[in-house]
Design an enzyme around this catalytic site. Structure first.
Site, PDB file in Angstrom:
ATOM      1  CG  HIS A  34      -0.248  -0.284   2.512  1.00 16.91           C
ATOM      2  ND1 HIS A  34       0.662   0.598   3.063  1.00 16.91           N
ATOM      3  CD2 HIS A  34      -0.293  -1.339   3.358  1.00 16.91           C
ATOM      4  CE1 HIS A  34       1.125   0.113   4.190  1.00 16.91           C
ATOM      5  NE2 HIS A  34       0.573  -1.074   4.398  1.00 16.91           N
ATOM      6  CG  HIS A  37       4.332  -1.678   2.050  1.00 17.14           C
ATOM      7  ND1 HIS A  37       3.010  -2.055   2.023  1.00 17.14           N
ATOM      8  CD2 HIS A  37       4.903  -2.375   3.057  1.00 17.14           C
ATOM      9  CE1 HIS A  37       2.794  -2.962   2.965  1.00 17.14           C
ATOM     10  NE2 HIS A  37       3.923  -3.160   3.617  1.00 17.14           N
ATOM     11  CE  LYS A 149       0.406   0.142  11.185  1.00 15.20           C
ATOM     12  NZ  LYS A 149       0.742  -1.163  10.726  1.00 15.20           N
ATOM     13  CD  GLN A 153       9.457  -4.501  11.625  1.00  9.78           C
ATOM     14  OE1 GLN A 153       8.924  -5.583  11.689  1.00  9.78           O
ATOM     15  NE2 GLN A 153       9.238  -3.665  10.626  1.00  9.78           N
TER      16      GLN A 153
HETATM   17  P1  AMP Z   1       5.168  -5.129   6.415  1.00  6.65           P
HETATM   18  O1  AMP Z   1       4.926  -5.501   4.981  1.00  6.65           O
HETATM   19  O2  AMP Z   1       3.922  -4.906   7.189  1.00  6.65           O
HETATM   20  O3  AMP Z   1       6.136  -6.065   7.087  1.00  6.65           O
HETATM   21  O4  AMP Z   1       5.880  -3.720   6.396  1.00  6.65           O
HETATM   22  C1  AMP Z   1       7.044  -3.499   5.648  1.00  6.65           C
HETATM   23  C2  AMP Z   1       7.582  -2.130   5.980  1.00  6.65           C
HETATM   24  O5  AMP Z   1       6.605  -1.158   5.658  1.00  6.65           O
HETATM   25  C3  AMP Z   1       7.913  -1.963   7.473  1.00  6.65           C
HETATM   26  O6  AMP Z   1       9.097  -1.196   7.601  1.00  6.65           O
HETATM   27  C4  AMP Z   1       6.712  -1.197   7.969  1.00  6.65           C
HETATM   28  O7  AMP Z   1       6.981  -0.408   9.115  1.00  6.65           O
HETATM   29  C5  AMP Z   1       6.414  -0.309   6.772  1.00  6.65           C
HETATM   30  N1  AMP Z   1       5.037   0.188   6.819  1.00  6.65           N
HETATM   31  C6  AMP Z   1       3.902  -0.553   6.962  1.00  6.65           C
HETATM   32  N2  AMP Z   1       2.829   0.262   7.041  1.00  6.65           N
HETATM   33  C7  AMP Z   1       3.302   1.534   6.955  1.00  6.65           C
HETATM   34  C8  AMP Z   1       2.696   2.819   6.999  1.00  6.65           C
HETATM   35  N3  AMP Z   1       1.386   2.973   7.144  1.00  6.65           N
HETATM   36  N4  AMP Z   1       3.500   3.913   6.877  1.00  6.65           N
HETATM   37  C9  AMP Z   1       4.846   3.784   6.744  1.00  6.65           C
HETATM   38  N5  AMP Z   1       5.471   2.588   6.707  1.00  6.65           N
HETATM   39  C10 AMP Z   1       4.715   1.485   6.817  1.00  6.65           C
END
Ligand code: AMP
Length: 279
Positions: A34, A37, A149, A153
């Site tokens: 989204h 990312h 977010k 982590q």
């Molecule tokens: P994920 O696919 O959920 O493991 O997230 C991959 C990366 O995208 C991680 O560094 C998350 O912190 C970042 N991320 C997920 N959602 C958001 C968001 N709403 N805003 C900024 N970064 C995000």
């Protein structure tokens, strides 16, 4: 845009790029991409010569098998979103590439992982720290981009990089939100229309809680009011709703140092997380 599924091919490409003097930016994801990312990808593009995005739903960071099963997998749509951003390489290993049958190594971070999501999801951050370290070694990246977010982590990865002397710069990027305030998340697509309408209230209640503390309420009273409001609106189990120090994530009863408000709350069977910086 190269799509690579094996470690051997990834290594060959990243070594060639390094030999040509390029700096590599890396964005690890679990897919179902989204705009949150994509904001990381754009930051990586602006700060690196070559950009690698990984898509890997890492089984070892899920403590609930149903959560892993329900996690959205949308590879075709993900590639279509990355193509126009001029990403150089998308790395999509399968579980067999990442974990051999003999796999036995675990990276575990003390302290920072005992609270917040670490307390409610045992083993989660071991899975994250281990897979991210593997991805750092495989990609040979110079910089890695993570979203605020998932603030805990981000701090855990910073700890790993410092402790293991990994030669990579970790860059935190701001949380992207829907126009109604809901933090973008791959999990949001699992919300029913009714739950989706309620979901933004989490952020609104967090903002109100911060204002309450800034205008004189005690942390205890403000948090207790916020939790009551969440229950009234229709949220389910609250894993945590806490003010914490931004460096060591220590629980705060007073906002006497740089802090964030962190929350994890269930809505239907979806666990929403958010955190807000206190300016
Ligand atoms: P994920 O696919 O959920 O493991 O997230 C991959 C990366 O995208 C991680 O560094 C998350 O912190 C970042 N991320 C997920 N959602 C958001 C968001 N709403 N805003 C900024 N970064 C995000």
């Amino acid at each position: 845009m190269l799509v690579v599924r094996t470690i051997a091919k990834l290594r060959a490409v990243q070594k060639k790029w390094h030999s040509e003097g390029h700096k590599i930016g890396f964005v690890p994801t679990m897919g179902a991409l989204h705009d949150g990312h994509l904001s990381l990808v754009k930051a990586a593009k602006s700060k690196s010569d070559k950009v690698i995005v990984s898509i890997f739903v890492n089984p070892t960071q899920f403590n609930d098998p149903n959560d892993l099963k329900a996690y959205p997998r949308t590879e075709k749509a993900d590639l279509a979103l990355l193509q126009p951003l001029d990403v150089d390489l998308v790395y999509i290993p399968d579980a067999g590439q990442m974990y051999s049958d003999q796999f036995a190594t675990n990276i575990s971070v003390d302290g920072l992982t005992n609270c917040l999501c670490g307390a409610s999801r045992p083993g989660h951050f071991d899975g994250v720290a281990t897979v991210v370290t593997k991805l750092f070694l495989q990609t040979g990246a110079d910089k890695a981009f993570f979203g605020e977010k998932d603030f805990q982590q981000l701090q855990v990865i910073r700890r790993v990089v410092a402790d293991l002397n990994i030669d990579i710069r970790v860059i935190g990027c701001p949380t992207q939100r829907e126009t109604d305030g809901l933090a973008m998340s791959s999990r949001n697509m699992r919300l029913s229309p009714e739950a989706r309408a309620i979901a933004p209230s989490l952020n609104h209640i967090m903002q109100k809680c911060i204002i309450d503390v800034k205008t004189g309420k005690s942390v205890g009273e403000a948090v207790s009011n916020a939790k009551q409001r969440l229950a009234e609106i229709g949220f389910g189990k609250i894993d945590y709703f806490e003010f914490r120090d931004i460096e060591n994530l220590e629980l705060l009863e007073q906002l006497d140092r740089p802090a964030r408000l962190f929350a994890a709350v269930f809505l239907e069977d979806v666990r929403l997380i958010d955190n807000v910086e206190i300016k």
